[in-house]
Write an enzyme that holds these catalytic residues in place. Structure first.
Site, PDB file in Angstrom:
ATOM      1  N   ASN A 175     -54.014  93.484  37.164  1.00 44.59           N
ATOM      2  CA  ASN A 175     -55.326  93.940  37.620  1.00 44.59           C
ATOM      3  C   ASN A 175     -56.039  94.815  36.588  1.00 44.59           C
ATOM      4  O   ASN A 175     -55.531  95.862  36.204  1.00 44.59           O
ATOM      5  CB  ASN A 175     -55.176  94.734  38.921  1.00 44.59           C
ATOM      6  CG  ASN A 175     -56.448  94.719  39.739  1.00 44.59           C
ATOM      7  OD1 ASN A 175     -57.410  94.015  39.418  1.00 44.59           O
ATOM      8  ND2 ASN A 175     -56.456  95.491  40.808  1.00 44.59           N
TER       9      ASN A 175
ATOM     10  N   HIS B 270     -52.039  97.642  55.711  1.00 46.65           N
ATOM     11  CA  HIS B 270     -52.830  98.776  55.223  1.00 46.65           C
ATOM     12  C   HIS B 270     -53.816  99.179  56.314  1.00 46.65           C
ATOM     13  O   HIS B 270     -54.503  98.326  56.888  1.00 46.65           O
ATOM     14  CB  HIS B 270     -53.639  98.383  53.985  1.00 46.65           C
ATOM     15  CG  HIS B 270     -52.837  98.356  52.747  1.00 46.65           C
ATOM     16  ND1 HIS B 270     -53.394  98.530  51.501  1.00 46.65           N
ATOM     17  CD2 HIS B 270     -51.520  98.161  52.532  1.00 46.65           C
ATOM     18  CE1 HIS B 270     -52.450  98.450  50.567  1.00 46.65           C
ATOM     19  NE2 HIS B 270     -51.314  98.227  51.163  1.00 46.65           N
TER      20      HIS B 270
ATOM     21  N   ARG C  18     -49.248 101.336  56.706  1.00 42.39           N
ATOM     22  CA  ARG C  18     -49.524 102.368  55.723  1.00 42.39           C
ATOM     23  C   ARG C  18     -50.857 102.999  56.071  1.00 42.39           C
ATOM     24  O   ARG C  18     -51.839 102.265  56.290  1.00 42.39           O
ATOM     25  CB  ARG C  18     -49.598 101.763  54.312  1.00 42.39           C
ATOM     26  CG  ARG C  18     -49.709 102.774  53.203  1.00 42.39           C
ATOM     27  CD  ARG C  18     -50.107 102.173  51.883  1.00 42.39           C
ATOM     28  NE  ARG C  18     -51.560 101.998  51.782  1.00 42.39           N
ATOM     29  CZ  ARG C  18     -52.172 101.744  50.626  1.00 42.39           C
ATOM     30  NH1 ARG C  18     -51.461 101.596  49.512  1.00 42.39           N
ATOM     31  NH2 ARG C  18     -53.497 101.613  50.568  1.00 42.39           N
TER      32      ARG C  18
ATOM     33  N   TYR D 188     -58.310 107.298  46.851  1.00 37.73           N
ATOM     34  CA  TYR D 188     -57.573 106.045  46.746  1.00 37.73           C
ATOM     35  C   TYR D 188     -57.326 105.463  48.136  1.00 37.73           C
ATOM     36  O   TYR D 188     -56.985 106.176  49.071  1.00 37.73           O
ATOM     37  CB  TYR D 188     -56.220 106.252  46.036  1.00 37.73           C
ATOM     38  CG  TYR D 188     -55.364 105.064  46.355  1.00 37.73           C
ATOM     39  CD1 TYR D 188     -54.396 105.112  47.340  1.00 37.73           C
ATOM     40  CD2 TYR D 188     -55.668 103.824  45.783  1.00 37.73           C
ATOM     41  CE1 TYR D 188     -53.695 103.987  47.709  1.00 37.73           C
ATOM     42  CE2 TYR D 188     -54.979 102.692  46.155  1.00 37.73           C
ATOM     43  CZ  TYR D 188     -54.002 102.770  47.133  1.00 37.73           C
ATOM     44  OH  TYR D 188     -53.351 101.653  47.509  1.00 37.73           O
TER      45      TYR D 188
ATOM     46  N   ASP E 251     -49.151 106.345  50.698  1.00 39.43           N
ATOM     47  CA  ASP E 251     -49.143 106.165  49.249  1.00 39.43           C
ATOM     48  C   ASP E 251     -49.877 107.332  48.590  1.00 39.43           C
ATOM     49  O   ASP E 251     -51.092 107.496  48.774  1.00 39.43           O
ATOM     50  CB  ASP E 251     -49.864 104.846  48.905  1.00 39.43           C
ATOM     51  CG  ASP E 251     -49.670 104.432  47.451  1.00 39.43           C
ATOM     52  OD1 ASP E 251     -49.965 103.260  47.135  1.00 39.43           O
ATOM     53  OD2 ASP E 251     -49.205 105.266  46.653  1.00 39.43           O
TER      54      ASP E 251
ATOM     55  N   HIS F 188     -50.083 107.736  45.461  1.00 41.71           N
ATOM     56  CA  HIS F 188     -50.720 107.063  44.316  1.00 41.71           C
ATOM     57  C   HIS F 188     -50.697 107.927  43.064  1.00 41.71           C
ATOM     58  O   HIS F 188     -51.729 108.123  42.395  1.00 41.71           O
ATOM     59  CB  HIS F 188     -52.157 106.653  44.667  1.00 41.71           C
ATOM     60  CG  HIS F 188     -52.542 105.326  44.080  1.00 41.71           C
ATOM     61  ND1 HIS F 188     -53.270 105.208  42.935  1.00 41.71           N
ATOM     62  CD2 HIS F 188     -52.270 104.073  44.486  1.00 41.71           C
ATOM     63  CE1 HIS F 188     -53.458 103.925  42.648  1.00 41.71           C
ATOM     64  NE2 HIS F 188     -52.863 103.216  43.577  1.00 41.71           N
TER      65      HIS F 188
ATOM     66  N   GLU G 148     -44.853 107.040  49.028  1.00 39.84           N
ATOM     67  CA  GLU G 148     -44.890 106.175  47.837  1.00 39.84           C
ATOM     68  C   GLU G 148     -45.577 106.837  46.657  1.00 39.84           C
ATOM     69  O   GLU G 148     -46.587 107.527  46.812  1.00 39.84           O
ATOM     70  CB  GLU G 148     -45.638 104.896  48.198  1.00 39.84           C
ATOM     71  CG  GLU G 148     -45.843 103.952  47.043  1.00 39.84           C
ATOM     72  CD  GLU G 148     -46.683 102.766  47.429  1.00 39.84           C
ATOM     73  OE1 GLU G 148     -46.875 102.529  48.637  1.00 39.84           O
ATOM     74  OE2 GLU G 148     -47.182 102.084  46.528  1.00 39.84           O
TER      75      GLU G 148
ATOM     76  N   GLU H  56     -44.268 100.554  41.513  1.00 37.75           N
ATOM     77  CA  GLU H  56     -45.163  99.384  41.404  1.00 37.75           C
ATOM     78  C   GLU H  56     -45.714  99.253  39.993  1.00 37.75           C
ATOM     79  O   GLU H  56     -46.110  98.167  39.582  1.00 37.75           O
ATOM     80  CB  GLU H  56     -46.292  99.448  42.413  1.00 37.75           C
ATOM     81  CG  GLU H  56     -47.312 100.502  42.167  1.00 37.75           C
ATOM     82  CD  GLU H  56     -48.370 100.526  43.250  1.00 37.75           C
ATOM     83  OE1 GLU H  56     -48.027 100.566  44.450  1.00 37.75           O
ATOM     84  OE2 GLU H  56     -49.564 100.502  42.894  1.00 37.75           O
TER      85      GLU H  56
ATOM     86  N   ARG I 281     -40.309  99.345  44.387  1.00 37.51           N
ATOM     87  CA  ARG I 281     -41.668  98.814  44.547  1.00 37.51           C
ATOM     88  C   ARG I 281     -42.015  97.759  43.489  1.00 37.51           C
ATOM     89  O   ARG I 281     -42.931  96.973  43.662  1.00 37.51           O
ATOM     90  CB  ARG I 281     -42.682  99.962  44.436  1.00 37.51           C
ATOM     91  CG  ARG I 281     -42.675 100.916  45.604  1.00 37.51           C
ATOM     92  CD  ARG I 281     -43.303 100.308  46.834  1.00 37.51           C
ATOM     93  NE  ARG I 281     -44.742 100.181  46.719  1.00 37.51           N
ATOM     94  CZ  ARG I 281     -45.463  99.226  47.301  1.00 37.51           C
ATOM     95  NH1 ARG I 281     -44.851  98.294  47.999  1.00 37.51           N
ATOM     96  NH2 ARG I 281     -46.770  99.181  47.164  1.00 37.51           N
TER      97      ARG I 281
ATOM     98  N   HIS J 163     -44.246  95.665  46.066  1.00 36.48           N
ATOM     99  CA  HIS J 163     -45.698  95.768  45.986  1.00 36.48           C
ATOM    100  C   HIS J 163     -46.290  94.414  46.382  1.00 36.48           C
ATOM    101  O   HIS J 163     -45.797  93.366  45.965  1.00 36.48           O
ATOM    102  CB  HIS J 163     -46.022  96.094  44.529  1.00 36.48           C
ATOM    103  CG  HIS J 163     -47.403  96.531  44.258  1.00 36.48           C
ATOM    104  ND1 HIS J 163     -47.994  96.286  43.050  1.00 36.48           N
ATOM    105  CD2 HIS J 163     -48.318  97.191  45.000  1.00 36.48           C
ATOM    106  CE1 HIS J 163     -49.222  96.794  43.043  1.00 36.48           C
ATOM    107  NE2 HIS J 163     -49.422  97.356  44.210  1.00 36.48           N
TER     108      HIS J 163
ATOM    109  N   GLU K 177     -44.826  94.672  51.334  1.00 35.84           N
ATOM    110  CA  GLU K 177     -46.249  94.994  51.499  1.00 35.84           C
ATOM    111  C   GLU K 177     -47.025  93.702  51.677  1.00 35.84           C
ATOM    112  O   GLU K 177     -46.784  92.713  50.979  1.00 35.84           O
ATOM    113  CB  GLU K 177     -46.771  95.738  50.270  1.00 35.84           C
ATOM    114  CG  GLU K 177     -48.241  96.100  50.337  1.00 35.84           C
ATOM    115  CD  GLU K 177     -48.700  96.953  49.170  1.00 35.84           C
ATOM    116  OE1 GLU K 177     -47.915  97.149  48.235  1.00 35.84           O
ATOM    117  OE2 GLU K 177     -49.848  97.422  49.195  1.00 35.84           O
TER     118      GLU K 177
ATOM    119  N   TRP L 204     -55.326 107.895  38.581  1.00 40.27           N
ATOM    120  CA  TRP L 204     -56.062 107.243  39.677  1.00 40.27           C
ATOM    121  C   TRP L 204     -55.076 106.790  40.737  1.00 40.27           C
ATOM    122  O   TRP L 204     -53.985 106.319  40.448  1.00 40.27           O
ATOM    123  CB  TRP L 204     -56.843 106.030  39.182  1.00 40.27           C
ATOM    124  CG  TRP L 204     -57.414 105.304  40.356  1.00 40.27           C
ATOM    125  CD1 TRP L 204     -58.404 105.740  41.209  1.00 40.27           C
ATOM    126  CD2 TRP L 204     -56.983 104.047  40.888  1.00 40.27           C
ATOM    127  NE1 TRP L 204     -58.624 104.827  42.196  1.00 40.27           N
ATOM    128  CE2 TRP L 204     -57.766 103.784  42.037  1.00 40.27           C
ATOM    129  CE3 TRP L 204     -56.023 103.130  40.517  1.00 40.27           C
ATOM    130  CZ2 TRP L 204     -57.617 102.620  42.809  1.00 40.27           C
ATOM    131  CZ3 TRP L 204     -55.859 101.985  41.265  1.00 40.27           C
ATOM    132  CH2 TRP L 204     -56.668 101.745  42.393  1.00 40.27           C
TER     133      TRP L 204
END
Ligand code: CS2
Ligand code: MG
Length: 402
Positions: free
Chosen positions: A37, A122, A147, A159, A210, A212, A236, A262, A283, A312, A339, A402
């Site tokens: 990504n 999610h 989550r 996030y 998460d 993040h 997470e 992840e 993950r 992930h 997930e 991020w």
């Protein structure tokens, strides 16, 4: 059987996907997901310029040797671009082998240990009330694990919480967008969310969160300890994974289960953490972690320390990775959870999938190999557009995670 050609298909139905297609002299082909990504074209170049020429003429059944050819043979090892390319080759070879032997991929890695795969949804909202409603909607759909991410008072956007009603796709076209962050506000708010979630939905639903990558180790230790009364299934990416010893601090202060990795891409990101039992769920996805061949080794190593998988599975991994993950999740003993962020419907115009959601679990059919396919004619309809993941700064402008 010999590999005769290979191509990289880039398509963008709702978001960019990169797919490797390896073709053989017996008319059988295999697919691998090479999507990274926000860095998609780096993997395209790595595959086209540096991997595909070495693939031609090889026996596709030699999966283990091919893995080491593209790992040790690269000299410059590890990293997300390299290991996503290795993963795409690896999964495509497993797909070919399953099709050639006319058996679903899970049969090649030990056969079924379970009939279905527990997944988590999610749920997010701009505030606690909205997130409570979102979690309730996922429970009503049949999810038994959810989550939860919520907006934070005083922080414009965070996030996991989309702006408006659009489906959550963090990578946006055009240049990277900035968001602004204050850890203190986040730390003070998240325990309130999970207190309300347990008061509202009770103890049975698995709740996940998460972080993040946004806490320091001591902040993460405090958060993990303050969340203990709410019995999370996992917390997470509580800290940025580069500081491996940071997880020791969290473990020393809390029994909240930890998931990480992840953004990891080889066993070497995990091995020290496993030996010290500093986390509970793996993950690292098949699509970024060197493929099935490598994740089999990672999961086996983790099983010695009672560590389970929790791959992930966002929308920025294609249906090819989801199918590979489901075959893997069906087969291994130390499966934990998967997930599952459903892709937007338009993705099914390009990818033909053989898995479905059923009351909290995923089921995949017995098609040979992976069981998913890509329609190249349809893929052309959705041209690539560069997209960036956001960047995140502290409110004083300091560049952050991020
Ligand atoms: C997230 C991801 O699903 C998750 O756990 O961490 O959505 C992550 O932000 C994206 O995969 C980044 O591309
Ligand atoms: Mg995550």
């Amino acid at each position: 059987m010999k590999i005769t050609s290979a191509k990289v298909i880039v398509t963008s139905p709702s978001r960019n996907f990169v797919t490797l297609k390896i073709e053989t002299d017996e008319g059988i082909y295999g697919l691998g997901d090479a999507t990274l990504n926000g860095r998609e074209k780096a993997v395209v170049a790595y595959l086209e310029e540096h991997c595909i020429p070495m693939l031609i003429g090889r026996d596709p059944f030699q999966i283990e040797d091919s893995w080491y050819l593209f790992y040790r043979g690269a000299y410059w090892r590890r990293g997300p671009v390299t290991m996503t390319a290795v993963a795409a080759i690896d999964v495509a070879l497993w797909d070919i082998k399953g099709k050639a032997l006319n058996t679903p991929l899970y049969n090649l890695i030990g056969g079924k240990s379970r009939e279905k795969v527990m997944v988590y949804a999610h749920a997010n909202g701009k505030d606690i009330e909205a997130t409570l409603g979102a979690v309730g909607r996922e429970i009503d759909k049949g999810f038994i694990a959810v989550r939860a991410q919520t907006g934070i008072p005083g922080i414009i956007d965070t996030y996991g919480v989309p702006k408006g009603d659009a489906p959550y796709e963090p990578a946006v076209r055009g240049l990277a967008q900035e968001s602004f962050w204050e850890t203190e506000k986040y730390m003070n708010h998240v325990p309130k969310l999970f207190k309300r979630l347990r008061e509202t939905y009770g103890e049975d639903v698995h709740l996940l969160h998460d972080v993040h990558h946004r806490c320091t180790p001591i902040e993460a230790a405090r958060l993990a300890r303050e969340l203990e009364p709410y019995h999370l299934f996992w917390l997470e990416d509580a800290v940025a994974g580069e500081l491996q010893e940071g997880l020791r601090l969290i473990r020393n202060h809390s029994t909240t289960p930890i998931a990480i990795g992840e953004v990891f891409n080889t066993i070497y990101d995990y091995s020290a953490l496993m030996v010290e039992q500093l986390f509970d769920y793996i993950r690292m996805p098949i699509g970024h972690g060197g493929g099935i061949t490598h994740l089999l080794k990672v999961a086996a190593f983790g099983s010695v320390y009672h560590i389970k998988t929790g791959f992930h599975g966002p929308t920025d991994l294609s249906p090819v990775t989801m199918a590979a993950a489901l075959h893997f999740d069906l087969a291994i003993n130390n499966f934990g959870i998967q997930e599952y962020m459903p892709h937007q419907a338009i993705v099914n115009d390009v990818f033909k999938i053989n898995y479905k959601f059923d009351k909290g679990y995923m089921i995949i059919d017995d098609s040979p190999g992976l069981g998913v396919d890509i329609d190249e004619a349809k893929a052309v309809k959705y041209p690539y557009e560069r997209a960036y993941l956001p960047i995140n700064r502290k409110t004083d402008g300091t560049m952050f995670h991020w």
